[in-house]
Each structure stands twice: as C-alpha cells, then as structure tokens.
Enzyme design. Structure first.
Site, mmCIF file in Angstrom:
data_model
loop_
_atom_site.group_PDB
_atom_site.id
_atom_site.type_symbol
_atom_site.label_atom_id
_atom_site.label_comp_id
_atom_site.label_asym_id
_atom_site.label_seq_id
_atom_site.Cartn_x
_atom_site.Cartn_y
_atom_site.Cartn_z
ATOM 1 N N ASP A 56 0.836 -1.205 0.000
ATOM 2 C CA ASP A 56 0.000 0.000 0.000
ATOM 3 C C ASP A 56 0.868 1.251 0.000
ATOM 4 O OD1 ASP A 56 -2.487 -1.101 0.059
ATOM 5 O OD2 ASP A 56 -2.963 -0.538 2.111
ATOM 6 N N TYR B 227 1.950 4.783 1.687
ATOM 7 C CA TYR B 227 1.889 5.281 3.055
ATOM 8 C C TYR B 227 0.595 6.070 3.248
ATOM 9 C CZ TYR B 227 6.903 4.188 3.232
ATOM 10 O OH TYR B 227 8.127 3.553 3.194
ATOM 11 N N PHE C 117 7.740 2.319 -0.918
ATOM 12 C CA PHE C 117 8.736 2.481 0.144
ATOM 13 C C PHE C 117 9.336 3.884 0.218
ATOM 14 C CE2 PHE C 117 8.955 -2.173 -0.619
ATOM 15 C CZ PHE C 117 8.655 -2.612 0.658
ATOM 16 N N HIS D 47 10.306 -9.088 4.884
ATOM 17 C CA HIS D 47 10.021 -7.664 4.678
ATOM 18 C C HIS D 47 10.955 -6.797 5.534
ATOM 19 C CE1 HIS D 47 7.609 -3.943 4.636
ATOM 20 N NE2 HIS D 47 7.030 -4.435 3.559
#
Length: 216
Positions: free
Chosen positions: A65, A67, A78, A183
């Site tokens: 998703d 932020y 990211f 992750h």
C-alpha cells in the site's frame, strides 16, 4: 478508456484499460478523491510508471500500500520525498544497503535508472491502511507484473515479505532473477532481511546480463 499514463506502458496495458474491473476501479478512485483525503496526490498515482517507462525497466521492487500519513506517499513504493521523516521500513532498507554495498542510498533516484517501485495498491484513504485493497488495483498490478515477465528478459524482481512473494508467484524464473527475503519492516527485518544482500545480488545479475548496474 483514455488513461493518462506513460506511453510505453499505455501500449502494453491497453487491453487492461478496457476491462470492466478497471472502469469500476476508476469510478471508485474518483469518488474517493472527491469525498475523502486520499494519498498519494492524484497526479502521482502513476508516478512509478512515469519515472520508469516499460522499455527502461531492469528491476522491479514490489510494495503493498502507499503510506497513509500526511505527506508521506509519493507514488513510489517504500519512498518518501526529501524532508519527510523516513518510515521504519525505509530506514531498514538503507541500513541493509549500507551493509551490503557500503554506500548511502537515495530511493528517489532509483526509478530513473530502471527500478520500477510498484505498490500493489496505488491509492489509500488517509490514516486507513488497506482501505483501497480489493477494489481492482491488485488485478491491475498483477497484469503489470505479468506483462513484464512475459515481454521482457533478464529482469530482477525483488520481493520483500510474503505479500510481495505471493504477488510474484507467476513470474517466469527461467527468464528472470527473483530475490526473496522477509520484509524490511521492524517486525521482520531481523528474520532474514538484514544480511540478504539484495542490492549486490541484483547488480551481479545485471552485469551478467550485459546490463548497466544500478547506482543504489
């Protein structure tokens, strides 16, 4: 449907834009931007595609998703723009980069070098993570991954975490390098993300494939 997206992407995704799910997705996204605060800013929804045209892609990093905090999402997975506090996952990405290649990185420079920073879901309601999941974005970005796998050779797909790895399940690993690890989130980074050396592994493969390395 006339979708405003970088021309080389429009050419390879033209059939996707004519599908029923995409028309419904467009209507949903438009209504959300009218009625709520949604990130990233509308002009940045397809920013990853603008920054990294289809014919320039060498590496794909898959996120989930955008932020959902004010000022954070910029259309690149990211990444945050200069002046925004670094989210924990990005801090850990930079820590691993420094360990791996002994350099200080800047994720916002990667796209112009051929690194597609692609979220599975391209929009999100403010302060509501996952709010735009299962509305059609995932089907669209699955098509993006498929067309890259099918039409190109010797790409590097960097899949951090189970979500990205599940999304990349149909990548043809006989044609491409797929790098998998936990992750970079603080909840999982110490379970195998740190020490995974994705950046050096990527550049080694690009060199073997007679492609220019990424200046991470």
């Amino acid at each position: 449907m006339n979708v405003i997206i970088e021309p080389s992407w429009k050419k390879v995704l033209v059939e996707e834009f004519e599908k029923d799910y995409f028309a419904k997705l467009v209507e949903f996204v438009k209504s959300e931007y009218k009625s709520s605060t949604v990130y990233p800013p509308a002009r940045f929804i397809f920013r990853a595609f603008e920054m990294t045209p289809f014919d320039k892609v060498k590496v794909v990093i898959l996120g989930q998703d955008p932020y959902h905090g004010k000022g954070e999402a910029n259309g690149l997975c990211f990444a945050v723009d200069k002046g925004i506090n670094l989210p924990p996952s990005l801090q850990n990405i930079y820590k691993e980069l420094k360990t791996d290649l002994k350099i200080e990185g800047n994720i916002n420079n990667w796209g112009q070098q051929g690194v597609l920073l692609l979220n599975a879901t391209l929009t999100v309601k403010a302060d509501s993570p996952g709010s735009h999941q299962n509305k059609g974005w995932e089907e669209f970005t699955d098509a993006v991954v498929k067309v890259l796998s099918d039409k190109k050779e010797h790409l590097v797909f960097i899949l951090w975490g189970k979500y990205a790895q599940n999304k990349g399940i149909n990548i043809d690993e006989t044609k491409h390098l797929v790098i998998k690890s936990p992750h970079p989130s603080p909840f999982s980074a110490h379970s195998g993300f740190f020490g995974s050396k994705p950046f050096s592994k990527c550049n080694e493969y690009l060199e073997l494939s007679k492609k220019s390395e990424i200046n991470w």
